[in-house]
Design a protein around this motif. Structure first.
Motif, PDB file in Angstrom:
ATOM      1  N   THR A  59       0.830  -1.211   0.000  1.00 32.61           N
ATOM      2  CA  THR A  59       0.000   0.000   0.000  1.00 32.61           C
ATOM      3  C   THR A  59       0.863   1.258   0.000  1.00 32.61           C
ATOM      4  O   THR A  59       0.477   2.282  -0.570  1.00 32.61           O
ATOM      5  N   THR A  60       2.039   1.187   0.609  1.00 31.82           N
ATOM      6  CA  THR A  60       2.973   2.320   0.538  1.00 31.82           C
ATOM      7  C   THR A  60       3.444   2.516  -0.895  1.00 31.82           C
ATOM      8  O   THR A  60       3.434   3.642  -1.417  1.00 31.82           O
ATOM      9  N   LEU A  61       3.847   1.429  -1.548  1.00 32.52           N
ATOM     10  CA  LEU A  61       4.292   1.532  -2.939  1.00 32.52           C
ATOM     11  C   LEU A  61       3.166   2.013  -3.848  1.00 32.52           C
ATOM     12  O   LEU A  61       3.392   2.818  -4.766  1.00 32.52           O
ATOM     13  N   GLN A  62       1.950   1.533  -3.586  1.00 34.13           N
ATOM     14  CA  GLN A  62       0.805   1.955  -4.383  1.00 34.13           C
ATOM     15  C   GLN A  62       0.573   3.453  -4.241  1.00 34.13           C
ATOM     16  O   GLN A  62       0.322   4.147  -5.226  1.00 34.13           O
ATOM     17  N   ARG A  63       0.669   3.946  -3.020  1.00 33.73           N
ATOM     18  CA  ARG A  63       0.438   5.378  -2.774  1.00 33.73           C
ATOM     19  C   ARG A  63       1.493   6.241  -3.468  1.00 33.73           C
ATOM     20  O   ARG A  63       1.199   7.358  -3.900  1.00 33.73           O
ATOM     21  N   LEU A  64       2.707   5.730  -3.589  1.00 31.73           N
ATOM     22  CA  LEU A  64       3.796   6.481  -4.214  1.00 31.73           C
ATOM     23  C   LEU A  64       3.944   6.161  -5.702  1.00 31.73           C
ATOM     24  O   LEU A  64       4.861   6.667  -6.358  1.00 31.73           O
ATOM     25  N   LYS A  65       3.053   5.320  -6.223  1.00 30.31           N
ATOM     26  CA  LYS A  65       3.010   4.965  -7.636  1.00 30.31           C
ATOM     27  C   LYS A  65       4.313   4.345  -8.125  1.00 30.31           C
ATOM     28  O   LYS A  65       4.659   4.445  -9.310  1.00 30.31           O
ATOM     29  N   CYS A  66       5.047   3.749  -7.205  1.00 36.91           N
ATOM     30  CA  CYS A  66       6.259   2.983  -7.530  1.00 36.91           C
ATOM     31  C   CYS A  66       7.321   3.800  -8.265  1.00 36.91           C
ATOM     32  O   CYS A  66       8.119   3.242  -9.042  1.00 36.91           O
TER      33      CYS A  66
END
Length: 206
Positions: A59-66
């Motif tokens: 969810t962290t990676l998703q929020r930062l759009k990778c």
């Protein structure tokens, strides 16, 4: 084909989940991921081996759009101590190896001025401990203007007064972001955060 809630995740995350042979969400992940993606403040409680750490990471990676953006951290992950910080750092690296996200780990065993100078060089995800992060904030060592999500792993460590006070001090210096607290049980003291930074929070318990 990935089932909900995985199938709407970023393609980089789906690729990594597939390479790790994670194709089905746990019951906890099925409940929590859509709520976290919605941007709500959230208390998450579930037993060990429920997929809490994996949920935190994806969810962290998703929020930062990778992808890397700017120089200021856009995600903070708070952990109990140096050992947990290094474990979380290694866990994140499994998912960020093939994208541009910059993950930085700091703890109280590192000199605060060294952390400050390295963070200023540009990071996306900051993993830290309460004491270390509070010291950085007191020295204006972290710019939180771009912060999107603040997650706490195994949040029971915030119950003792020193860590609890450090958390309150830290969050007073953050203007606005999403907070997600993960633990096996949500104690009454953790629920008291609702009157501070966890306002309008939701709860998921498995």
């Amino acid at each position: 084909m990935f089932p909900k809630p995985f199938k709407k995740l970023h393609s980089d995350i789906l690729y990594k989940l597939e390479s790790l042979e994670i194709t089905e969400p746990t019951p906890f992940q099925a409940e929590s991921i859509p709520v976290i993606k919605s941007g709500s403040n959230l208390y998450c409680s579930a037993p060990k081996e429920s997929g809490k750490t994996t949920t935190l990471i994806i969810t962290t990676l998703q929020r930062l759009k990778c992808e890397a953006v700017g120089t200021s951290p856009r995600a903070i992950v708070l952990v109990k101590d140096k050992e947990k910080a290094m474990e979380m750092y290694d866990a994140f690296l499994k998912y960020t190896k093939h994208n541009s996200l910059r993950v930085y780990v700091g703890h109280e065993k590192m000199h605060v001025d060294l952390q400050k100078s390295e963070i200023m060089m540009g990071i996306d995800i900051l993993i830290s401990t309460p004491k270390s992060l509070n010291n950085l904030f007191l020295l204006n060592g972290v710019n939180t203007s771009q912060l999107k999500i603040f997650s706490v792993d195994d949040a029971e460590f915030l119950v003792p007064q020193s860590a609890y006070a450090a958390m309150l001090s830290i969050t007073r210096m953050i203007r606005k972001c999403q907070y997600v607290l993960y633990s096996e049980n949500i104690s009454p003291k953790l629920k008291r955060f609702e009157s501070n930074f966890m306002e309008y929070s939701k709860s998921i318990s498995i």
